[in-house]
Design a protein around this motif. Structure first.
Motif, PDB file in Angstrom:
ATOM      1  N   VAL A   1      12.836 -22.981  -8.803  1.00 52.29           N
ATOM      2  CA  VAL A   1      12.221 -21.771  -9.349  1.00 52.29           C
ATOM      3  C   VAL A   1      11.839 -21.985 -10.815  1.00 52.29           C
ATOM      4  O   VAL A   1      10.860 -21.421 -11.308  1.00 52.29           O
ATOM      5  CB  VAL A   1      13.191 -20.580  -9.213  1.00 52.29           C
ATOM      6  CG1 VAL A   1      12.712 -19.374 -10.006  1.00 52.29           C
ATOM      7  CG2 VAL A   1      13.367 -20.213  -7.747  1.00 52.29           C
TER       8      VAL A   1
ATOM      9  N   ARG B   1      14.130 -11.212  -7.324  1.00 51.48           N
ATOM     10  CA  ARG B   1      14.184 -11.101  -5.864  1.00 51.48           C
ATOM     11  C   ARG B   1      15.552 -11.521  -5.341  1.00 51.48           C
ATOM     12  O   ARG B   1      16.154 -10.843  -4.494  1.00 51.48           O
ATOM     13  CB  ARG B   1      13.089 -11.956  -5.225  1.00 51.48           C
ATOM     14  CG  ARG B   1      12.917 -11.707  -3.725  1.00 51.48           C
ATOM     15  CD  ARG B   1      12.119 -12.802  -3.070  1.00 51.48           C
ATOM     16  NE  ARG B   1      12.793 -14.086  -3.119  1.00 51.48           N
ATOM     17  CZ  ARG B   1      13.804 -14.426  -2.311  1.00 51.48           C
ATOM     18  NH1 ARG B   1      14.272 -13.548  -1.413  1.00 51.48           N
ATOM     19  NH2 ARG B   1      14.372 -15.596  -2.412  1.00 51.48           N
TER      20      ARG B   1
ATOM     21  N   GLU C   1      11.192 -14.530  -8.950  1.00 51.62           N
ATOM     22  CA  GLU C   1      12.119 -14.996  -7.917  1.00 51.62           C
ATOM     23  C   GLU C   1      13.564 -14.690  -8.303  1.00 51.62           C
ATOM     24  O   GLU C   1      14.406 -14.425  -7.437  1.00 51.62           O
ATOM     25  CB  GLU C   1      11.933 -16.500  -7.699  1.00 51.62           C
ATOM     26  CG  GLU C   1      12.739 -17.084  -6.555  1.00 51.62           C
ATOM     27  CD  GLU C   1      12.278 -16.628  -5.177  1.00 51.62           C
ATOM     28  OE1 GLU C   1      12.985 -16.937  -4.192  1.00 51.62           O
ATOM     29  OE2 GLU C   1      11.228 -15.978  -5.084  1.00 51.62           O
TER      30      GLU C   1
END
Length: 409
Positions: A376, A27, A24
């Motif tokens: 996260v 990303r 993540e």
């Protein structure tokens, strides 16, 4: 398509990766960089990568290796010279003695972790992860058919695991405990006195191994002495894997060299895994890493001082932002601030901020600052800032964050 042609089946990923995506953090960083390429003045505070160049002497060592023609395969899990450099580092910095066959060198510390878990976990084995934790820990555990067991370690306890929490988390299926100090994402670090009670718990549970991720060892502030579990409690040596690398301290993220030291049987099993994945690390990267570990070390302290100045600025700025609270991290180059005080408020556009992810999305969309939500990393409502960037960028980013918080209704 004729009548006797069978339509191809859609690709089905293996069960072990179905619930796992690309990091993540990557990303978010990729999305922010795409916005920058589109012309938006986004400041990206997401990547865990020093903004310094690799030291000149290290780069020159790589060039010399190329000139000598050192471009062939090395020994599977590190050349003898590379292992000798790691051996020297452990003795010099940690007063730990390891034989060369107790050392493994891989393409980054992440691969060392992967090799260890792939070599040791059976389906259903549990791995205790003090949260917040680096996102890849849980994903690697799952890929290796293990079960990540997150234990929430809040800011009130300095984001550190205590002995009672550890005792409560251990079950007959527990195989590993991860200790990352200083920590990504919180910057929290354990002193020897804080590690000692954890070691005492582990001595009562001989089935539990320890993975000590020391990758941020040399980015430690305020005169705090570094401590690693096997140095604090030598009786844990035969079930501890101590991991480190050159990426953070020497600004060598792209060179991809990490290493670990531990019991011979584990190191040998890790070599089997590596033999069927990447084989040896890059010969040129190993030459550079040897110079990093054995050459002059002054630059490490100099850069740590720069990081500490940035830390002090960012922490002070975040604590001026309405609704935010940030403790002072002991090491690494991250802050992990609480955004609980802004949740329940609305943006000027009317959007309700309910989670830390909402807050981070708001910062990016409305104020063009990219940070990573604490969820996260297994602990909300927080967000991580990487201050491994220039002071000018940090000043502008923090001004935007303060303005973003002040604009909430």
């Amino acid at each position: 398509m004729t009548a006797d042609t069978v339509a191809p089946l859609a690709f089905q990923p293996a069960q072990r990766v179905r619930a796992i995506g690309v990091s993540e953090i990557l990303r978010i960083t990729d999305h922010a960089n795409a916005l920058k390429r589109a012309g938006r003045p986004v400041i990206v505070l997401g990547a865990g990568e020093p903004d310094f160049d690799t030291p000149q002497n290290v780069r020159e060592a790589a060039v010399r290796a190329i000139g000598r023609g050192d471009t062939r395969y090395t020994v599977l899990d590190g050349s003898p010279a590379m292992k000798a450099a790691v051996q020297l580092k452990f003795k010099r910095d940690n007063a730990l003695d390891f034989a060369l066959d107790e050392i493994s060198v891989s393409a980054g510390a992440k691969q060392v972790i992967f090799n260890a878990l792939m070599a040791s976990l059976n389906p259903g084995d549990e791995v205790i992860l003090p949260a917040p934790y680096w996102t890849s820990y849980a994903d690697i555990v799952q890929i290796c058919c293990g079960v990540p067991v997150a234990v929430a370690c809040t800011g009130e306890n300095g984001f550190r695991l205590d002995a009672a929490q550890l005792e409560a988390a251990i079950t007959p299926r527990t195989r590993w405990l991860f200790i990352n100090s200083p920590s990504n994402p919180s910057g929290a670090a354990y002193s020897a006195a804080q590690l000692k009670p954890l070691c005492e718990v582990l001595l009562r549970h001989p089935q539990v191994w320890v993975l000590a991720d020391d990758i941020y060892e040399h980015i430690l502030y305020d005169g705090l002495a570094f401590a690693t579990p096997v140095a604090v409690e030598p009786r844990l040596r035969e079930r501890t894997l101590t991991i480190n690398g050159v990426s953070k301290a020497y600004a060598m993220t792209g060179w991809r060299v990490g290493y670990g030291a531990g019991p011979r049987a584990l190191i040998a099993a890790m070599a089997v895994v590596q033999s069927q994945t990447t084989s040896c690390p890059s010969s040129i990267s190993q030459a550079a890493a040897i110079e990093a570990l054995t050459g002059p070390q002054d630059i490490v302290a100099e850069r740590c001082a720069d990081f500490q100045a940035r830390r002090d600025f960012v922490v002070a700025a975040l604590n001026r932002a309405p609704g935010l609270h940030c403790r002072v991290p002991e090491g690494a180059f991250y802050t992990f601030a609480s955004c609980a005080g802004v949740l329940g408020k609305r943006t000027r556009g009317g959007a309700l901020l309910q989670t830390d992810s909402d807050f981070c999305r708001y910062l990016l969309q409305d104020f063009e600052v990219a940070v990573v939500p604490g969820s996260v990393f297994g602990l909300a409502p927080y967000f991580r800032i990487s201050y491994a960037t220039s002071m000018a960028q940090l000043e502008e980013a923090c001004a935007r964050i303060i303005a973003a918080c002040a604009a909430l209704e």
